[in-house]
Design a protein around this motif. Structure first.
Motif, mmCIF file in Angstrom:
data_model
loop_
_atom_site.group_PDB
_atom_site.id
_atom_site.type_symbol
_atom_site.label_atom_id
_atom_site.label_comp_id
_atom_site.label_asym_id
_atom_site.label_seq_id
_atom_site.Cartn_x
_atom_site.Cartn_y
_atom_site.Cartn_z
ATOM 1 N N TYR A 219 -43.115 -25.032 -2.352
ATOM 2 C CA TYR A 219 -42.330 -26.263 -2.393
ATOM 3 C C TYR A 219 -42.795 -27.246 -1.318
ATOM 4 O O TYR A 219 -42.906 -28.455 -1.569
ATOM 5 C CB TYR A 219 -40.852 -25.933 -2.207
ATOM 6 N N THR A 220 -43.069 -26.733 -0.116
ATOM 7 C CA THR A 220 -43.480 -27.623 0.983
ATOM 8 C C THR A 220 -44.804 -28.322 0.695
ATOM 9 O O THR A 220 -45.075 -29.391 1.256
ATOM 10 C CB THR A 220 -43.603 -26.852 2.308
ATOM 11 N N HIS A 221 -45.621 -27.750 -0.158
ATOM 12 C CA HIS A 221 -46.935 -28.323 -0.455
ATOM 13 C C HIS A 221 -46.987 -29.049 -1.793
ATOM 14 O O HIS A 221 -47.785 -29.975 -1.956
ATOM 15 C CB HIS A 221 -48.010 -27.225 -0.433
ATOM 16 N N ALA A 222 -46.156 -28.643 -2.740
ATOM 17 C CA ALA A 222 -46.306 -29.142 -4.112
ATOM 18 C C ALA A 222 -45.256 -30.158 -4.535
ATOM 19 O O ALA A 222 -45.522 -30.994 -5.406
ATOM 20 C CB ALA A 222 -46.282 -27.964 -5.096
ATOM 21 N N TYR A 223 -44.073 -30.092 -3.927
ATOM 22 C CA TYR A 223 -42.987 -30.937 -4.436
ATOM 23 C C TYR A 223 -43.154 -32.385 -3.986
ATOM 24 O O TYR A 223 -43.271 -32.673 -2.793
ATOM 25 C CB TYR A 223 -41.631 -30.408 -3.972
ATOM 26 N N ASN A 224 -43.168 -33.276 -4.937
ATOM 27 C CA ASN A 224 -43.341 -34.704 -4.676
ATOM 28 C C ASN A 224 -41.972 -35.384 -4.784
ATOM 29 O O ASN A 224 -41.463 -35.613 -5.879
ATOM 30 C CB ASN A 224 -44.319 -35.298 -5.691
ATOM 31 N N GLU A 225 -41.374 -35.702 -3.644
ATOM 32 C CA GLU A 225 -40.024 -36.275 -3.637
ATOM 33 C C GLU A 225 -39.990 -37.675 -4.237
ATOM 34 O O GLU A 225 -38.994 -38.069 -4.846
ATOM 35 C CB GLU A 225 -39.476 -36.297 -2.210
ATOM 36 N N THR A 226 -41.059 -38.425 -4.069
ATOM 37 C CA THR A 226 -41.065 -39.802 -4.588
ATOM 38 C C THR A 226 -41.230 -39.834 -6.103
ATOM 39 O O THR A 226 -40.733 -40.743 -6.761
ATOM 40 C CB THR A 226 -42.207 -40.613 -3.939
ATOM 41 N N GLU A 227 -41.943 -38.844 -6.649
ATOM 42 C CA GLU A 227 -42.123 -38.759 -8.098
ATOM 43 C C GLU A 227 -41.845 -37.333 -8.553
ATOM 44 O O GLU A 227 -42.755 -36.583 -8.927
ATOM 45 C CB GLU A 227 -43.543 -39.180 -8.487
ATOM 46 N N PRO A 228 -40.584 -36.912 -8.527
ATOM 47 C CA PRO A 228 -40.250 -35.518 -8.864
ATOM 48 C C PRO A 228 -40.627 -35.164 -10.294
ATOM 49 O O PRO A 228 -40.501 -35.978 -11.206
ATOM 50 C CB PRO A 228 -38.737 -35.457 -8.644
ATOM 51 N N LEU A 229 -41.084 -33.958 -10.462
ATOM 52 C CA LEU A 229 -41.523 -33.460 -11.768
ATOM 53 C C LEU A 229 -40.325 -32.908 -12.530
ATOM 54 O O LEU A 229 -39.550 -32.101 -11.994
ATOM 55 C CB LEU A 229 -42.579 -32.367 -11.558
ATOM 56 N N ALA A 230 -40.195 -33.295 -13.789
ATOM 57 C CA ALA A 230 -39.035 -32.885 -14.590
ATOM 58 C C ALA A 230 -38.986 -31.368 -14.764
ATOM 59 O O ALA A 230 -37.928 -30.746 -14.673
ATOM 60 C CB ALA A 230 -39.068 -33.581 -15.949
ATOM 61 N N ASP A 231 -40.123 -30.750 -15.026
ATOM 62 C CA ASP A 231 -40.181 -29.304 -15.274
ATOM 63 C C ASP A 231 -40.692 -28.544 -14.056
ATOM 64 O O ASP A 231 -41.337 -27.499 -14.190
ATOM 65 C CB ASP A 231 -41.101 -29.023 -16.471
ATOM 66 N N TYR A 232 -40.411 -29.057 -12.862
ATOM 67 C CA TYR A 232 -40.962 -28.465 -11.652
ATOM 68 C C TYR A 232 -40.588 -26.992 -11.520
ATOM 69 O O TYR A 232 -41.435 -26.148 -11.204
ATOM 70 C CB TYR A 232 -40.494 -29.223 -10.406
#
Length: 495
Positions: A219-232
């Motif tokens: 999560y710390t490396h992959a999650y993009n808060e500005t453009e969150p992924l719907a199926d993250y």
């Protein structure tokens, strides 16, 4: 009057000289104090939260092994698979406990540094971190003497990172007597054997991340808060499953996927099934590169064919193929390339993928030059590739053909007869029961297609399903042959 002036001038010159010496001494003293304060404050001001995901309990365990404040000198080694978090763990612990020591010294990337510059440069690097001035080492023996004479009365903390040779430990931390009372030496390596041989106080195997810890690190490396992924959530769990707790894979893949959309995530995951990430493979492959040739062959055999197989069932074939499995398996285990669970071979998913990657990369665009065949489609391509392909493919050392038809059985015999370097092969036929026939061939160069006719399907009738009914799926029919005219049958019955 002239005499007085002369004496006054001499006095002022002496005073100026003394003042300069005092100023130099004070400047040096101030610098030493600043360096000490910096060394003690450095762990407190460095932000390592990102790298500490999942490391807190591991840090506590390592600290307990170091027994800080107990006196005497202790050496603790951390070993495990490449990319497993050894360096992160050791560095985090060192930064936390360094205020308890007169000095904290790090010699990192030892494996790489030695290959580039040699042991003397590493000794100079360690002495420089201690003395804050460049030192010229004329020989490794001199370097050992200098390290011992300088550190034997100091309470120091030393981190030796990524060691891959006993000579490196002997050159940098040759004995407990080299260091002052209370000193601690932490060593990271991929090879447990080095730590045992150097007789460190404790050998600690690094544990990989749990599913929950893996999710957090990814999560710390992959999650993009500005453009969150719907199926993250769904997609991230697939990556976490693929990484199987390896911090390196979670960081590399997380960083790569950070700015990708959903379709690109899915494409990347599909690609990993056929083409693994090169960065991850190259890090893992370092352990493989350090093996001897027979150990490499043994590892590739296990990675391609024998993961989850009973050791008892395959040991004889590995022995017959010249892999020296008794000592070889011990070495592979100590280098964290394989493990044994419940009497069966096992390894990390990505280490196995690395083995497959090595075979494919031998000749990525020339199937006929691969040393091992483990996929059914590859076998089919060879069967339908014609006689020219069969003749060309003289690099094969091992192959496995699952679920073969009558035609493919005949083709399998022809393939074997063409393989000068073939040492082992397996042919599986699945109906009501499962029969596996394994062959070992150490000298096939004089056998042509016709010489195999006596081993075709009709002449193998005594090994058909009806005659194998007393053996269950785990039973194995094994044929070892040093020559095709000398076959011994070894069958293990069901107990």
């Amino acid at each position: 009057m002239e005499d007085i002036n002369r004496r006054h001038k001499e006095y002022m010159e002496r005073r100026a000289k003394q003042d300069n010496e005092i100023m130099r001494y004070e400047a040096k003293a101030i610098k030493d104090i600043v360096d000490k304060v910096h060394d003690r404050l450095y762990p407190l001001i460095l932000d390592v939260d990102e790298d500490l995901v999942g490391m807190t309990p591991r840090i506590q365990v390592l600290k307990s092994l170091l027994e800080i404040g107990s006196g005497a000198v202790r050496m603790v080694g951390i070993w495990g698979v490449g990319g497993g978090g050894k360096t992160t763990l050791a560095t985090s612990v060192c930064m936390e406990i360094s205020p308890h020591f007169d000095g904290y010294y790090v010699v990192d990337n030892i494996r790489e540094e030695v290959s580039r510059y040699g042991l003397k440069k590493l000794q100079e690097k360690l002495l420089y971190t201690v003395l804050k001035t460049k030192v010229k080492v004329q020989s490794v023996a001199q370097g050992k003497h200098m390290i011992k004479s300088i550190l034997c009365h100091r309470n120091v903390l030393i981190l030796l990172d990524d060691v891959d040779g006993l000579d490196q430990l002997q050159a940098l931390a040759g004995s407990f007597k080299w260091f002052g009372d209370g000193s601690r030496v932490i060593i990271t390596t991929r090879d447990e054997h080095l730590l045992r041989t150097h007789r460190v106080n404790h050998v600690s195997h690094v544990t990989l991340l749990s599913v929950e810890e893996s999710i957090q690190l990814f999560y710390t490396h992959a999650y993009n808060e500005t453009e969150p992924l719907a199926d993250y959530e769904e997609l991230s769990l697939r990556v976490v499953s693929y990484a199987a707790g390896l911090p390196l894979a979670l960081k590399v893949l997380g960083s790569f996927l950070f700015d990708k959309d959903g379709n690109e995530w899915r494409s990347a995951l599909a690609k990993l099934q056929d083409i693994p990430d090169v960065k991850i493979m190259n890090i893992l492959k370092i352990s493989y590169d350090g093996l001897e040739d027979y150990q490499k062959r043994l590892f590739l055999h296990i990675a391609c064919f024998f993961r989850w197989e009973s050791i008892d069932n395959v040991m004889g074939m590995l022995e017959a193929s010249g892999s020296h499995p008794v000592i070889g398996i011990r070495v592979l285990r100590q280098k964290a390339l394989i493990s044994i669970a419940d009497g069966r071979f096992d390894m990390h998913d990505l280490v196995q993928e690395m083995g497959h990657f090595i075979v494919r990369e031998e000749h990525p665009n020339n199937l006929e030059k691969h040393s091992r065949f483990r996929k059914y489609k590859d076998f089919c391509n060879m069967c339908f590739g014609g006689a020219s392909l069969l003749k060309k493919n003289d690099k094969v050392e091992a192959m496995q053909n699952g679920c073969c038809s009558h035609y493919q059985s005949s083709c399998f015999s022809k393939i074997i007869s063409c393989k000068k370097k073939l040492r082992s092969a397996s042919m599986s036929k699945y109906d009501n029961t499962n029969m596996i026939s394994k062959y070992d061939n150490t000298n096939m160069s004089n056998d042509d297609d016709t010489s195999m006719s006596k081993y075709d399907n009709t002449n193998m009738s005594k090994y058909d399903n009806t005659n194998m009914s007393k053996y269950d799926d785990t039973s194995m029919s094994v044929l070892y042959m040093s020559q095709f005219d000398n076959i011994r049958e070894i069958i293990k019955p069901k107990f």
